[in-house]
Design an enzyme around this catalytic site. Structure first.
Site, short mmCIF file in Angstrom:
data_model
loop_
_atom_site.label_atom_id
_atom_site.label_comp_id
_atom_site.label_asym_id
_atom_site.label_seq_id
_atom_site.Cartn_x
_atom_site.Cartn_y
_atom_site.Cartn_z
N GLY A 275 0.88 -1.17 0.38
CA GLY A 275 -0.23 0.44 0.28
C GLY A 275 0.95 1.22 -0.07
NE ARG A 312 0.70 7.77 8.38
CZ ARG A 312 2.60 8.05 8.42
NH1 ARG A 312 3.02 9.02 8.35
NH2 ARG A 312 2.64 6.85 8.81
CB CYS A 342 -10.85 22.80 18.69
SG CYS A 342 -12.06 24.11 17.96
CE1 TYR A 370 -3.53 2.50 5.24
CE2 TYR A 370 -0.24 2.88 4.53
CZ TYR A 370 -1.32 2.45 4.54
OH TYR A 370 -1.15 0.87 4.51
#
Ligand code: LLP
Length: 415
Positions: A275, A312, A342, A370
């Site tokens: 991937g 990530r 926030c 991702y």
């Protein structure tokens, strides 16, 4: 990153100016290089050349339709983990016969969908799943092609959240219990045993755990053969890691050598499910600086991309390099690059040194994997748009989400 370069101090991906893309489509914007996608795929083809194989792109890394369509055109199969991913693959023109279905929690509905589509193989992860698959296939009058995902108990030496092949992880069946499971499956009327599967983790920067896991899996294959259960394929799971900062990603030649040395002379087909390494370095996330806010201890560069666009850093403390799109002569400032969400965890990069100004553009690098696929609408932020560039061609492959899309499917109550 491949195909990212500067012309007169300004960043281009292939032949397309990132400033131009931001002008055309706004920010935050994901941009991918078609050439980088093709080259990454080509490196796996090369590593596996001469051996029977199928490269099944792991859709979870980036399931955008145009990306799936491109890999389908290159001949790829797909590794899916949900009915939604299967629907995407089919919508993008992928072949069901080249799809493997991984995941610990497949529902009966997902099994039915995959059986009806005619996928290549289910990577079964537990005895209960095997029982369910046998039943669902029987109801449809079909035989389900299966392979067991075994957990080889090797340490992949990666982030704990993305380690999957240790005995304490939820994935796969313990390799010691696999022979009994295969014998159980042989007796079932509605399953057909095709292979074995294993996946030890992601962002692998050291190949020795891969080689170890493979040796354990091949020993299992041989002992099953001695018991009269001949497997047709060995699925070795995900691909290798990429460079985000100073990692040394594994050398493709070494990867090739591990596979060639173990598989030449064997009959099983190899399936790989990369991937990250197919899409990660092909993509950047473009973002604009909204404000520069000097704090007491440090300066915050507040940009228009946030943790909902690229999760990530917040989730894994992952590092992505961040660079100004236009070089300038201003002195770099020590800063944290943060989003508007926030939460204190909403950052793209901490402790950076950047020559930035309000209104300027930044590129977050190696964001192709991702990134978009883990994005959300948190803080009711519409999801980013996506563009694929091919030399000087620009293809908008996903429109920026609008307010209608943001609320799609929701209802008010008629009190
Ligand atoms: N096959 C299976 C069964 C997997 O679980 C995965 C990734 C892959 C293949 C693809 O592995 P790759 O070639 O990308 O290493 N969200 C995390 C990564 C999670 C990976 C989960 N499984 C991140 O952003 O680092």
């Amino acid at each position: 990153m491949n195909h990212l370069h500067r012309k007169d101090g300004r960043l281009f991906l292939e032949e397309v100016s990132l400033e131009e893309l931001a002008r055309l489509y706004g920010t935050p914007l994901y941009v991918y290089s078609l050439a980088a996608l093709s080259e990454a795929y080509g490196r796996y083809e090369q590593a596996l050349a001469g051996l029977p194989h199928l490269i099944c792109y792991a859709v979870k890394a980036n399931g955008s339709l145009a990306i799936l369509q491109h890999f389908a055109r290159l001949g790829a199969g797909f590794d899916i983990v949900s009915g939604g991913e299967l629907a995407r693959v089919l919508a993008a023109g992928g072949e069901a016969g080249k799809v493997v279905f991984s995941g610990v929690g497949k529902t009966a509905a997902e099994m039915r969908m995959a059986l009806e589509a005619g996928i290549r193989c289910f990577n079964v992860e537990s005895e209960s799943e095997l029982e369910r698959l046998n039943r669902v296939a029987g109801e449809l009058g079909r035989r389900a092609p299966v392979s067991f995902r075994v957990n080889p108990d090797v340490d992949p030496k990666t982030h704990p959240y993305i380690s999957t092949g240790l005995r304490q992880n939820k994935f796969g069946v313990p390799i010691s219990q696999a022979p009994a499971l295969y014998r159980r499956a042989v007796e079932m009327a509605n399953v057909e045993i095709l292979g074995v599967d294993c996946h030890i983790g992601s962002q692998l920067t050291d190949l020795s755990p891969v080689a170890d896991a493979l040796d354990r899996v091949l020993a299992l294959v041989d002992s099953l053969a001695a018991d009269g259960i001949q497997l047709r394929h060995v699925d070795i799971g995900g691909g290798i890691g990429i460079r985000y900062r100073d990692e040394t990603p594994p050398d493709m030649a070494q990867y090739r050598e591990i596979l060639q040395s173990r598989f030449s002379g064997r009959r099983e087909e190899i399936i790989v499910e990369p991937g990250r390494s197919l899409v990660g370095e092909a993509g950047v996330l473009l973002t604009r600086v909204e404000y520069i806010k000097p704090g007491e201890d440090k300066t915050f560069v507040i940009v228009d991309a946030a943790m909902n666009d690229l999760m990530r850093p917040a989730l894994y403390d992952a590092f992505h390099d961040i660079v100004p799109v236009a070089e300038s002569s201003r002195p770099p400032i020590a800063c944290d690059v943060v989003g508007p969400v926030c939460e204190t965890g909403d950052f793209l990069g901490l402790g950076r040194h950047l020559a930035v100004e309000e209104g300027g553009l930044l590129a977050v690098l190696s964001a192709g994997a991702y990134g978009m696929s883990m994005s959300s609408n948190y803080n009711s932020r519409p999801r980013a748009a996506e563009v694929v560039v091919n030399k000087n061609e620009i293809h908008l492959v996903r429109e920026r989400e609008n307010m209608e899309g943001l609320m799609a499917g929701e209802r008010l109550v008629s009190w």
